[in-house]
Structure formats: C-alpha cells, structure tokens
Design an enzyme around this catalytic site. Structure first.
Site, mmCIF file in Angstrom:
data_model
loop_
_atom_site.group_PDB
_atom_site.id
_atom_site.type_symbol
_atom_site.label_atom_id
_atom_site.label_comp_id
_atom_site.label_asym_id
_atom_site.label_seq_id
_atom_site.Cartn_x
_atom_site.Cartn_y
_atom_site.Cartn_z
ATOM 1 N N ASP A 1 0.870 -1.173 0.000
ATOM 2 C CA ASP A 1 0.000 0.000 0.000
ATOM 3 C C ASP A 1 0.910 1.228 0.000
ATOM 4 O OD1 ASP A 1 -2.358 1.642 0.359
ATOM 5 O OD2 ASP A 1 -1.893 1.784 2.487
ATOM 6 N N SER A 2 0.311 2.394 -0.177
ATOM 7 C CA SER A 2 1.089 3.628 -0.088
ATOM 8 C C SER A 2 1.652 3.819 1.318
ATOM 9 C CB SER A 2 0.197 4.820 -0.421
ATOM 10 O OG SER A 2 -0.852 4.908 0.525
ATOM 11 N N CYS B 1 -11.043 3.252 0.710
ATOM 12 C CA CYS B 1 -9.585 3.431 0.831
ATOM 13 C C CYS B 1 -9.176 2.564 2.009
ATOM 14 C CB CYS B 1 -9.251 4.899 1.101
ATOM 15 S SG CYS B 1 -7.555 5.183 1.671
ATOM 16 N N CYS C 1 -4.466 -1.474 -1.851
ATOM 17 C CA CYS C 1 -4.664 -0.042 -2.024
ATOM 18 C C CYS C 1 -5.624 0.158 -3.196
ATOM 19 C CB CYS C 1 -3.313 0.596 -2.324
ATOM 20 S SG CYS C 1 -3.396 2.338 -2.746
ATOM 21 N N ASN C 2 -6.718 0.844 -2.946
ATOM 22 C CA ASN C 2 -7.700 1.088 -4.021
ATOM 23 C C ASN C 2 -7.095 1.959 -5.119
ATOM 24 O OD1 ASN C 2 -10.686 0.305 -2.855
ATOM 25 N ND2 ASN C 2 -9.271 0.873 -1.244
ATOM 26 N N THR C 3 -6.346 2.981 -4.708
ATOM 27 C CA THR C 3 -5.783 3.939 -5.668
ATOM 28 C C THR C 3 -4.789 3.234 -6.593
ATOM 29 O OG1 THR C 3 -5.902 5.522 -3.835
ATOM 30 C CG2 THR C 3 -4.771 6.239 -5.828
ATOM 31 N N TYR D 1 -0.758 8.394 -2.106
ATOM 32 C CA TYR D 1 -0.959 8.192 -3.546
ATOM 33 C C TYR D 1 -2.200 8.949 -4.045
ATOM 34 C CZ TYR D 1 2.047 3.909 -3.730
ATOM 35 O OH TYR D 1 3.070 3.002 -3.711
ATOM 36 N N GLY D 2 -3.144 9.136 -3.132
ATOM 37 C CA GLY D 2 -4.511 9.494 -3.529
ATOM 38 C C GLY D 2 -4.666 10.791 -4.293
#
Ligand code: DGL
Length: 272
Positions: free
Chosen positions: A15-16, A195, A81-83, A47-48
């Site tokens: 993830d970020s 998120c 991570c969704n982004t 990241y978002g």
C-alpha cells in the site's frame, strides 16, 4: 548433509502506507499458515492526490523488488490499495502474467445488498474516484442505487500520521458533505470505505454517522479472493510469519502494526 527445509514463498502485500494493514489483518485471519511480506510505500505516500502515472511507476517498482530479490521472492501479490489497484493492476498483470495479482476496489456491490434506503455514501481518494476503473464499476451499478461519491483529500495522510484531531475534522467535513445519514427514506444508510486507510478511522466515522449506518470495507472479500487465487497454498500447520518493510520511516509502520494488528515485529527499511 541434511537438506534445509524449503521456505514457503510469502504473499506480497503493498500500500502507499499503513492503510493496507487493514487488508493484511483479513489476510492473516483467512490464511493463517501463509507467510506475508508487507511493504508500506511511505516514502512516496500519499498516492490518492497524485497522478496515475506516478502511482503506476511506484507499483511497478515495488513489484519488481518483491520478485527480484531472492530473499523476498513472492508467490502472489495483493495490491492493498484502491488507488494503486485502479492505476496499476492491469499493467502489473501484463508485466507479470505468471503471478497471481489480487487488487481491491470500493465495495459497491456488498453495499447494495446491505442498503435499505438505496442511498450509499462512498469515501475514497480522488485518484480512485477519478479512475476509469472506478467509473466503469459505478456506471454498471448506478441503476441499482444512488451513490454519493466523496473524495477525501488528506484523510489517508491524517490516518498515516495518527493525527486524531485532523481525522475527526476531515471525517466530519466529508460525512456532512454527503447529506443526512440514518435509516429513514432519503437517508444514506450505508457508507463504503473505499480506501484501505479508512477502516482505521471506523470508530470515529461510526460515531459521526450513527450506529445504524453500515460501514463496508473490503478486507474479507479480498482475503477470500486471495485464497482462491493461490496456486499452491501452504500445507504447514504452524502459523505463518510476517515481515514488514517501509520505503519511509520503518518506525511508523512498526508502531501502526503493533497498535492495530498486535504484531510485535521490527519493520525494516526498503530502499525506494
Ligand atoms: N490506502 C490507499 C487506498 O486504498 C491510498 C491512500 C493514499 O495514499 O492516498 O486508496
């Protein structure tokens, strides 16, 4: 000479930052005998609010590192991570066709099943909501419910820093912007945490929207999907191990893993 026992290759999770620990928690519950390597890309977070090219480049760099170094080599990759899933999963699958790659996306479908009022709030990063992948998901489901999509700039970063005052203020600002929550007709009765950082603010969010509102995250479905995608699941009977790496300050990851998952292990620095 006695042969060394074969070490089972771990599942890579990244993830970020610390948000993907919410997915790691579900993965460890679903797959207790697997080994995991968790990478927090904190040196490059959040990241978002970055452009998709940047997030794609980071996702490719981390994946290469997890595959190249023999002591890290992974058997599957979970993009926690969704982004990053929206920006990179397609390309990563093209880059590494042999590697099972599992992504996360906001849980709109489960939310439709839970909602009685048909009004569903979706909290996510701007990167996720602006992505083509999310728009396609939303377009397909739009006839089934009314989705109120709220970009939550700064919220993942506040959770990353464990800044409770800012988490409170931003959560309040964003939930208010989505309208009235409750279970009466016209109320938003289901809130999608789109998120992986946001489940760590769920107590604050639940207090703000009220106890009757469903909060939906993606940890468990992603863990089940990961189980289905493993080509050679562990046959070990002893618990699997976790290793933690960060491209930023390992102490932040170590403290978050202890606080949220009760994992008492030393995090290491991974060169970005
Ligand atoms: N946790 C990430 C997600 O699920 C992104 C947080 C961020 O870096 O902005 O989208």
């Amino acid at each position: 000479m006695a042969e060394r026992p074969q070490v089972k290759p771990p599942i890579g999770v990244f993830d970020s930052g610390v948000g993907g620990l919410s997915i790691l928690q579900a993965l460890r519950a679903e797959l207790p005998h697997e080994n995991f390597i968790y990478v927090a890309d904190s040196g490059f977070a959040p990241y978002g609010e970055r452009d998709q090219g940047f997030v794609l480049a980071r996702a490719r760099a981390i994946t290469r590192q997890l595959l190249r170094q023999p002591e890290l080599a992974i058997q599957a990759l979970v993009i926690a991570c969704n982004t990053a899933t929206a920006a990179a999963i397609q390309q990563l699958r093209q880059d590494h066709p042999e590697l099972p790659i599992i992504g996360v996306e906001p849980a709109l479908r489960p939310a439709i099943t839970l909602s009685q009022t048909g009004r569903i709030g979706v909290m996510a990063t701007r990167g996720t909501l602006d992505s083509r992948k999310f728009k396609a998901l939303l377009d397909g489901l739009a006839p089934l419910a009314h989705f109120i999509c709220q970009p939550c700039d700064g919220l993942a970063d506040a959770i990353e820093r464990n800044d409770t005052a800012r988490i409170n203020a931003l959560s309040m600002q964003y939930t208010r912007a989505m309208g009235r929550f409750g279970s009466e007709p016209g109320d938003v009765d289901t809130l999608v945490l789109g998120c992986t950082h946001y489940p760590f603010a769920s107590q604050i969010l639940q207090a703000q929207v009220g106890p009757r509102v469903h909060l939906v995250d993606t940890g468990e479905p992603v863990a089940r999907q990961t189980r289905r995608m493993l080509t050679s699941p562990s046959l070990e009977s002893r618990p699997g191990e976790c290793r933690l790496f960060s491209t930023g300050d390992p102490a932040t990851l170590q403290v978050a893993a202890k606080r949220w998952l009760g994992l008492d292990i030393q995090a290491q620095r991974l060169p970005g």
